[in-house]
Design a protein around this motif. Sequence first.
Motif, mmCIF file in Angstrom:
data_model
loop_
_atom_site.group_PDB
_atom_site.id
_atom_site.type_symbol
_atom_site.label_atom_id
_atom_site.label_comp_id
_atom_site.label_asym_id
_atom_site.label_seq_id
_atom_site.Cartn_x
_atom_site.Cartn_y
_atom_site.Cartn_z
ATOM 1 N N GLY A 187 31.070 34.199 -27.905
ATOM 2 C CA GLY A 187 31.608 33.431 -29.017
ATOM 3 C C GLY A 187 32.112 32.055 -28.642
ATOM 4 N N ARG A 188 31.713 31.568 -27.461
ATOM 5 C CA ARG A 188 32.167 30.252 -27.026
ATOM 6 C C ARG A 188 31.284 29.123 -27.554
ATOM 7 N N VAL A 189 30.209 29.451 -28.248
ATOM 8 C CA VAL A 189 29.310 28.451 -28.807
ATOM 9 C C VAL A 189 29.232 28.660 -30.321
ATOM 10 N N ARG A 190 29.368 27.574 -31.058
ATOM 11 C CA ARG A 190 29.306 27.659 -32.521
ATOM 12 C C ARG A 190 28.453 26.530 -33.079
ATOM 13 N N VAL A 191 27.776 26.830 -34.176
ATOM 14 C CA VAL A 191 26.950 25.846 -34.867
ATOM 15 C C VAL A 191 27.532 25.655 -36.255
ATOM 16 N N ASP A 192 27.952 24.439 -36.539
ATOM 17 C CA ASP A 192 28.629 24.144 -37.811
ATOM 18 C C ASP A 192 29.765 25.135 -38.079
ATOM 19 N N GLY A 193 30.480 25.497 -37.014
ATOM 20 C CA GLY A 193 31.664 26.336 -37.138
ATOM 21 C C GLY A 193 31.420 27.830 -37.102
ATOM 22 N N ARG A 194 30.171 28.275 -37.016
ATOM 23 C CA ARG A 194 29.897 29.710 -37.023
ATOM 24 C C ARG A 194 29.255 30.144 -35.714
ATOM 25 N N GLU A 195 29.509 31.380 -35.322
ATOM 26 C CA GLU A 195 28.895 31.936 -34.128
ATOM 27 C C GLU A 195 27.426 32.256 -34.400
ATOM 28 N N VAL A 196 26.603 32.137 -33.361
ATOM 29 C CA VAL A 196 25.168 32.375 -33.508
ATOM 30 C C VAL A 196 24.678 33.244 -32.358
ATOM 31 N N LYS A 197 23.436 33.687 -32.449
ATOM 32 C CA LYS A 197 22.817 34.466 -31.380
ATOM 33 C C LYS A 197 22.115 33.536 -30.396
ATOM 34 N N VAL A 198 21.777 34.078 -29.225
ATOM 35 C CA VAL A 198 21.200 33.243 -28.173
ATOM 36 C C VAL A 198 19.840 32.675 -28.559
ATOM 37 N N ASN A 199 19.131 33.318 -29.487
ATOM 38 C CA ASN A 199 17.803 32.832 -29.878
ATOM 39 C C ASN A 199 17.840 31.994 -31.154
ATOM 40 N N TYR A 200 19.027 31.544 -31.556
ATOM 41 C CA TYR A 200 19.152 30.735 -32.772
ATOM 42 C C TYR A 200 18.380 29.427 -32.622
ATOM 43 N N ARG A 201 17.612 29.064 -33.644
ATOM 44 C CA ARG A 201 16.832 27.828 -33.645
ATOM 45 C C ARG A 201 17.635 26.725 -34.350
ATOM 46 N N LEU A 202 17.848 25.634 -33.650
ATOM 47 C CA LEU A 202 18.665 24.548 -34.174
ATOM 48 C C LEU A 202 17.934 23.732 -35.226
ATOM 49 N N LYS A 203 18.730 23.065 -36.064
ATOM 50 C CA LYS A 203 18.192 22.158 -37.079
ATOM 51 C C LYS A 203 18.813 20.786 -36.877
ATOM 52 N N GLU A 204 18.010 19.755 -37.080
ATOM 53 C CA GLU A 204 18.499 18.392 -36.919
ATOM 54 C C GLU A 204 19.729 18.154 -37.788
ATOM 55 N N GLY A 205 20.757 17.532 -37.216
ATOM 56 C CA GLY A 205 21.976 17.228 -37.950
ATOM 57 C C GLY A 205 23.087 18.250 -37.781
ATOM 58 N N GLU A 206 22.768 19.431 -37.271
ATOM 59 C CA GLU A 206 23.804 20.436 -37.050
ATOM 60 C C GLU A 206 24.730 20.001 -35.914
ATOM 61 N N THR A 207 25.974 20.489 -35.976
ATOM 62 C CA THR A 207 26.952 20.212 -34.927
ATOM 63 C C THR A 207 27.124 21.455 -34.063
ATOM 64 N N VAL A 208 26.921 21.273 -32.762
ATOM 65 C CA VAL A 208 27.085 22.368 -31.807
ATOM 66 C C VAL A 208 28.397 22.165 -31.061
ATOM 67 N N ALA A 209 29.236 23.194 -31.038
ATOM 68 C CA ALA A 209 30.510 23.146 -30.331
ATOM 69 C C ALA A 209 30.494 24.183 -29.214
ATOM 70 N N LEU A 210 31.028 23.805 -28.077
ATOM 71 C CA LEU A 210 31.050 24.693 -26.916
ATOM 72 C C LEU A 210 32.405 24.614 -26.239
ATOM 73 N N SER A 211 32.960 25.762 -25.940
ATOM 74 C CA SER A 211 34.180 25.845 -25.160
ATOM 75 C C SER A 211 33.829 26.399 -23.785
ATOM 76 N N VAL A 212 33.883 25.531 -22.771
ATOM 77 C CA VAL A 212 33.564 25.948 -21.407
ATOM 78 C C VAL A 212 34.788 26.637 -20.816
ATOM 79 N N PRO A 213 34.632 27.870 -20.313
ATOM 80 C CA PRO A 213 35.777 28.569 -19.730
ATOM 81 C C PRO A 213 36.283 27.858 -18.488
ATOM 82 N N PRO A 214 37.548 28.025 -18.152
ATOM 83 C CA PRO A 214 38.098 27.385 -16.951
ATOM 84 C C PRO A 214 37.315 27.796 -15.718
ATOM 85 N N VAL A 215 37.094 26.819 -14.840
ATOM 86 C CA VAL A 215 36.360 27.095 -13.603
ATOM 87 C C VAL A 215 37.256 27.887 -12.659
ATOM 88 N N GLU A 216 36.714 28.976 -12.160
ATOM 89 C CA GLU A 216 37.454 29.763 -11.181
ATOM 90 C C GLU A 216 37.614 28.948 -9.905
#
Length: 311
Positions: free
Chosen positions: A45-74
């Motif tokens: 759930g660390r990746v969202r497209v236009d605010g919603r969670e998606v599956k790994v095979n989700y196909r992107l659409k032009e104009g969508e906003t992708v958000a990612l929260s990178v976990p702290p580096v060990e």
Amino acid sequence: MTEGEEWRHWTVDEGGNGQRIDKWLVSLDGVTWSRMMVQAWIRAGRVRVDGREVKVNYRLKEGETVALSVPPVEEIHIEPEAIPLDIRYEDQDVIVVNKPRGMVVHPAPGNPRGTLVNALLAHCKDLSGIGGVFRPGIVHRIDKDTSGLIMAAKNDQAHQALAAQLKAHRVERIYTAVVHHEIPHDRGTVDAPIGRDPHHRQRMAVVHRTGKRAVTHFVVRERFKDATLIECRLETGRTHQIRVHMQYIGHPLIGDLVYGPKKSRYPIRGQALHARVLGFEHPRTGEWIRLEAELPEDMERLLSQLRAESL
């Protein structure tokens, strides 16, 4: 995820339209994440497209906003190791080493010792931090079983300048290789895009639809009975580029058990590939630095055997 966690955001452009989100994220400029790592973040759930969670095979659409929260580096401490280095150039900004075949360039989880980075940390007081904890100073890489010249940066300014030269194809890189079979023509260019092999995820391959542009120029230097000595100039710098391109045209490198025959009768451990020439503009002075490293003993022995068999 913790409260107040910082998210990174991107807008999908025309080139990303229709791409799988995991493949798109690892293709972004400046990222070093593996596709497996990104897929794990998507499932968590660390990746969202236009605010919603998606599956790994989700196909992107032009104009969508992708958000990612990178976990702290060990936090992992890479130990300096007093491993001998064949240093061919060094000053306050840059160090160039002739790496032996069999040495890994940088540590990875589960393999923290015995690498070029461990040796550089013992030799140098400082290395640039742009490459992160695992790759301090590393501007470019060569494979574990490829020998030859590799440069590292001692500060961030030098790292940025050298990386910009690589991106603009202004760094001179010439490799010597020995390939299977006789190449009939004296020179050639392989212009074929390279990407992850869809059937073997640990390998690269020529992938016309999704691969990145890759160009290798080669010149024949000597022919033997069922083998050829060539010189390759890299116009681009994709992972395993020479190995993949030579396999693609039917001339895999001798000793390359990944892209060539699974067994080799020749006296060399690893692919017969040597980064012989490295030329670059010095990041501080602007002076052109051109270095050359002689062939290692194992490649010289291989050539002696091939010449004897060709008599």
